[in-house]
Motif scaffolding. Structure first.
Motif, short mmCIF file in Angstrom:
data_model
loop_
_atom_site.label_atom_id
_atom_site.label_comp_id
_atom_site.label_asym_id
_atom_site.label_seq_id
_atom_site.Cartn_x
_atom_site.Cartn_y
_atom_site.Cartn_z
N THR A 99 79.15 -13.55 12.56
CA THR A 99 77.81 -12.81 12.07
C THR A 99 78.00 -12.19 10.88
N THR A 103 76.26 -13.51 7.47
CA THR A 103 75.18 -12.65 6.78
C THR A 103 75.51 -12.07 5.55
N ARG A 154 69.49 -12.82 17.16
CA ARG A 154 69.95 -12.14 15.91
C ARG A 154 68.71 -11.69 15.35
N ASP A 156 66.95 -9.18 11.97
CA ASP A 156 67.24 -8.20 10.93
C ASP A 156 66.57 -7.06 11.34
N SER A 201 72.67 -7.80 4.10
CA SER A 201 71.62 -7.87 5.30
C SER A 201 72.00 -6.74 6.18
N THR A 203 71.88 -6.33 10.67
CA THR A 203 71.59 -7.27 11.61
C THR A 203 72.01 -6.77 13.10
N SER A 265 66.84 -13.84 12.88
CA SER A 265 67.66 -14.46 11.84
C SER A 265 67.72 -15.96 12.10
#
Length: 269
Positions: A99, A103, A154, A156, A201, A203, A265
């Protein structure tokens, strides 16, 4: 070989909590750095007995500054800031690495309360009204402020609570680490806002679930925690005055965070 992960934990009279949450054996490629802010209990010896590398500050310099002392010496490619009352599920680190790589931002697992219920560690815009309502009641509100990630999902989020924040060492150092204007409280909002402003980002990853005991001082009345919170609140809203009242100024000042907050996401599942 340098470690893959460096975990940084700030302690202040946390001996009992460390014994409860950090007794599990760590993988060989994980280093654990404990930064002790002048504890008067057995935090230092307890951390050392559990295999931590301990940095003794000798006084309480605050959460942000102590985290930065740990970041300065961390050798891992990935960094995890985790409170003493967090039980890390080491088996999920590979998913969290993916991840972070995908991201290029800040990440947290979905946290659980000690009873196994979901803990809303993802948050929407930290408007003053949301903060006040959240402090007055632990009951969830349908205003988008408290964000959860379902299993395999996931999301944001505008910001993540600072009990667990993960990222690559390069990303965290490029952000300048934690803002030392915050002694305690509001530093987590600030670092996440700076991440969004740097086109990164933030997350919440529901594929990983870690337990967080959440021993928050301001749930009871003790004068110093409340004084520190109000000081940090004043600092935060002086830096981000648009978050005092909300409205269009939030989306103008924080377009990426406001647009992405609560969104699934693309690669979740």
């Amino acid at each position: 070989m340098p470690p893959t992960w460096s975990f940084i934990t700030v302690t202040y009279n946390s001996a009992r909590t460390l014994r409860r949450f950090w007794e599990r054996e760590r993988p060989a490629d994980v280093e654990w750095i404990v930064v002790d802010n002048g504890s008067t209990d057995e935090s230092v010896t307890t951390a050392e007995s559990l295999g931590a590398r301990v940095i003794r500050i000798g006084g309480n310099i605050g959460f942000s500054a102590a985290n930065n002392r740990g970041l300065e010496v961390a050798e891992g490619r990935y960094i995890g800031f985790a409170n003493p009352d967090v039980a890390v599920d080491w088996a999920t680190l590979s998913d969290l690495q993916k991840t972070i790589d995908e991201t290029r931002g800040l990440v947290s697992p979905q946290l659980l309360n000690s009873d196994g219920s979901l803990q809303p560690n993802g948050r929407g815009a930290p408007l003053l009204a949301h903060k006040v309502l959240n402090r007055l009641s632990r009951q969830p509100r349908k205003n988008g402020y408290q964000v959860l990630a379902a299993a395999g999902e996931r999301r944001d989020v505008f910001w993540l609570i600072g009990a667990v924040i993960l990222g690559s060492a390069d990303t965290l150092r490029s952000l300048g680490g934690w803002n030392e204007r915050f002694f305690l409280y509001y530093e987590d909002k600030d670092i996440c806002i700076r991440a969004w402003r740097n086109e990164l980002s933030v997350t919440l990853d529901g594929r990983a679930r870690w337990t967080h005991g959440w021993a928050r001082e301001t749930t009871t009345f003790k004068i110093m925690p409340w004084v520190r919170e109000f000081r940090s609140m004043a600092t935060f809203y002086s830096l981000y005055p648009e978050l005092l009242f909300g409205g269009r100024a939030v989306s103008r000042k924080h377009p990426r965070a406001a647009m992405a907050s609560g969104r699934l996401s693309a690669s979740s599942g």
